[in-house]
Design an enzyme around this catalytic site. Sequence first.
Site, mmCIF file in Angstrom:
data_model
loop_
_atom_site.group_PDB
_atom_site.id
_atom_site.type_symbol
_atom_site.label_atom_id
_atom_site.label_comp_id
_atom_site.label_asym_id
_atom_site.label_seq_id
_atom_site.Cartn_x
_atom_site.Cartn_y
_atom_site.Cartn_z
ATOM 1 N N PHE A 60 0.943 -5.236 14.617
ATOM 2 C CA PHE A 60 0.971 -5.123 13.160
ATOM 3 C C PHE A 60 -0.042 -6.119 12.575
ATOM 4 O O PHE A 60 -0.047 -7.287 12.967
ATOM 5 C CB PHE A 60 2.383 -5.439 12.688
ATOM 6 C CG PHE A 60 2.654 -5.117 11.249
ATOM 7 C CD1 PHE A 60 2.541 -3.818 10.779
ATOM 8 C CD2 PHE A 60 3.050 -6.114 10.364
ATOM 9 C CE1 PHE A 60 2.811 -3.527 9.447
ATOM 10 C CE2 PHE A 60 3.319 -5.821 9.039
ATOM 11 C CZ PHE A 60 3.197 -4.526 8.584
ATOM 12 N N ARG A 116 3.813 9.329 9.738
ATOM 13 C CA ARG A 116 4.891 8.775 10.550
ATOM 14 C C ARG A 116 6.227 9.348 10.103
ATOM 15 O O ARG A 116 6.552 9.358 8.916
ATOM 16 C CB ARG A 116 4.955 7.255 10.392
ATOM 17 C CG ARG A 116 3.933 6.496 11.164
ATOM 18 C CD ARG A 116 4.287 5.024 11.218
ATOM 19 N NE ARG A 116 4.812 4.509 9.949
ATOM 20 C CZ ARG A 116 5.188 3.254 9.757
ATOM 21 N NH1 ARG A 116 5.117 2.386 10.748
ATOM 22 N NH2 ARG A 116 5.632 2.859 8.586
ATOM 23 N N TYR A 156 14.811 -5.058 7.063
ATOM 24 C CA TYR A 156 14.875 -3.988 6.052
ATOM 25 C C TYR A 156 14.496 -2.618 6.599
ATOM 26 O O TYR A 156 14.462 -1.645 5.868
ATOM 27 C CB TYR A 156 14.030 -4.323 4.816
ATOM 28 C CG TYR A 156 12.599 -4.769 5.078
ATOM 29 C CD1 TYR A 156 11.614 -3.853 5.396
ATOM 30 C CD2 TYR A 156 12.243 -6.108 4.985
ATOM 31 C CE1 TYR A 156 10.315 -4.264 5.626
ATOM 32 C CE2 TYR A 156 10.950 -6.534 5.214
ATOM 33 C CZ TYR A 156 9.976 -5.604 5.541
ATOM 34 O OH TYR A 156 8.701 -6.012 5.774
ATOM 35 N N LYS A 157 14.201 -2.533 7.896
ATOM 36 C CA LYS A 157 13.851 -1.232 8.492
ATOM 37 C C LYS A 157 15.112 -0.587 9.060
ATOM 38 O O LYS A 157 15.986 -0.205 8.288
ATOM 39 C CB LYS A 157 12.746 -1.447 9.516
ATOM 40 C CG LYS A 157 11.455 -1.894 8.825
ATOM 41 C CD LYS A 157 10.384 -2.372 9.778
ATOM 42 C CE LYS A 157 9.150 -2.790 8.961
ATOM 43 N NZ LYS A 157 8.235 -3.642 9.708
ATOM 44 N N ASP A 176 7.880 -9.307 18.656
ATOM 45 C CA ASP A 176 8.232 -8.848 17.312
ATOM 46 C C ASP A 176 9.047 -7.560 17.443
ATOM 47 O O ASP A 176 8.537 -6.532 17.906
ATOM 48 C CB ASP A 176 6.963 -8.599 16.480
ATOM 49 C CG ASP A 176 7.290 -8.369 15.007
ATOM 50 O OD1 ASP A 176 8.387 -7.835 14.724
ATOM 51 O OD2 ASP A 176 6.459 -8.694 14.145
HETATM 52 C C1 LIG Z 1 7.586 -4.675 9.075
HETATM 53 C C2 LIG Z 1 6.939 -5.621 10.007
HETATM 54 C C3 LIG Z 1 6.735 -6.945 9.627
HETATM 55 C C4 LIG Z 1 7.127 -7.412 8.258
HETATM 56 O O1 LIG Z 1 6.715 -8.699 7.994
HETATM 57 P P1 LIG Z 1 7.231 -9.425 6.680
HETATM 58 O O2 LIG Z 1 6.618 -10.763 6.778
HETATM 59 O O3 LIG Z 1 8.735 -9.505 6.780
HETATM 60 O O4 LIG Z 1 6.777 -8.650 5.505
HETATM 61 C C5 LIG Z 1 6.140 -7.799 10.542
HETATM 62 N N1 LIG Z 1 5.783 -7.369 11.776
HETATM 63 C C6 LIG Z 1 5.980 -6.091 12.162
HETATM 64 C C7 LIG Z 1 5.609 -5.664 13.535
HETATM 65 C C8 LIG Z 1 6.556 -5.182 11.282
HETATM 66 O O5 LIG Z 1 6.739 -3.922 11.651
#
Ligand SMILES: *Cc1c(COP(=O)(O)O)cnc(C)c1O
Length: 423
Positions: A128, A383, A233-234, A208
């Site tokens: 990400f 997606r 939040y996912k 992660d």
């Molecule tokens: C959604 C997501 C995040 C979110 O990061 P925030 O700092 O909480 O906004 C980070 N890493 C990955 C791989 C994600 O999918």
Amino acid sequence: MLAPVPTTAAFAAQLDAEDPLAYLRAAFVDDQPDLIYLDGNSLGRLPQAAVGLAEDLVRRQWGGRLIRGWNEGWFAAPERVGAKIAQLIGADPDEVIVADSTSINLFKLAVGALRARPGHVLSDDLNFPSDVYVLQGVLDLLGADRRLELARSPDGMHGPVAALSERLTTGQFALLSLSHTTFKSGYTYDMAALSAAARDGGALTLWDLSHSVGAVPIDLHAAGADMAIGCCYKYLNGGPGAPAFLYVRRALQSQIANPIQGWMGQQNLFAFDLNYQAAPGMRQYLAGTPPVVALSLIEPGLDLLLEAGMDRLRTKSALQSSYLISLSDQILAPLGFTLKSPRNLAERGSHVALGHAQALGIDLALINELGVLPDFRTPDNLRLGIAPLYNSFTDLHQAVLRMARAVSEGHYRRYQDATPTVT
Ligand SMILES: *Cc1c(COP(=O)(O)O)cnc(C)c1O
């Protein structure tokens, strides 16, 4: 599911009738029954129980209990919620705490790891972007003799497992930091195999879990993972901007120091001593005051996941993604869609990415005209997030039919010049 599945609505209804988790859909707020929600991998649905809890938190706890609330559950909330997350990821209750955002938790643990060990940082180009930015920033901070190496995916879809393993054998890396399930293709690493390769090469691991927690069974202890972070939040349905979690293997907790030394991570914070001394255990990874309302609202979704159990959720998710891929092969491939997620179930998380030359237009037509909420990831990915807690097989069947219409009826053409802010 090797043979092509029947493409009828009746078959989808039959799968729903056989689904032991179907009853959990009613535990979520859903006042638009015709809307098909396939973005639970970006923002999970609202649990019914969170509505009453939000009212209670604000009106009774904040409004009535006032400052007394800190001794009635607020102060312990980061650990209480962390202990529930621990059950989903194969950790002990005192190895997980909820704090800050995923990006900030990555920063804290990456700095802590690099101060504990010399060497470079290894990741991949499927990670990400926020994670890569944070790692770049950490390296800017810690000195020019260290670098970030990104192993390249062979096809933009599968993780570069061989390249990562090979580099780890050089013994030059302090830290391996990867997304367990990657955000675009949904490729999911064999965490145990890569953690072992990292350990053999002298590197710590930092996983992660944002796209796998609540969707894929995770056993951090069995995998020998050192550290992990993840988003609430996912698939955890904690609500927009819910704080994130972090995990540090117990034996490492005394070696990984939090670089953001704040009073919530201080050993005896109400002594107001002017010298920082880290609290023992996971509380040292807190910095400032926890966002009590947002943090508490994570709990109702966790309770539903724990009720369902990760094994049953994975069984359903696997059946659903296989079903969706089979429908796509039969109905969508002739319209120009390609599969951009691994066909091999063992390498797949719970979302399915489909490529199409008109993906953004199709995405916007689905959202604006056809009652489906997927998302778009550049350059040509649609997606489809499958949340087995509340998505039905009929949702998937209907979504595929509407995607076919978006193309065959030309809906996408209206959006060819669109530039939305959030996709
Ligand atoms: C959604 C997501 C995040 C979110 O990061 P925030 O700092 O909480 O906004 C980070 N890493 C990955 C791989 C994600 O999918």
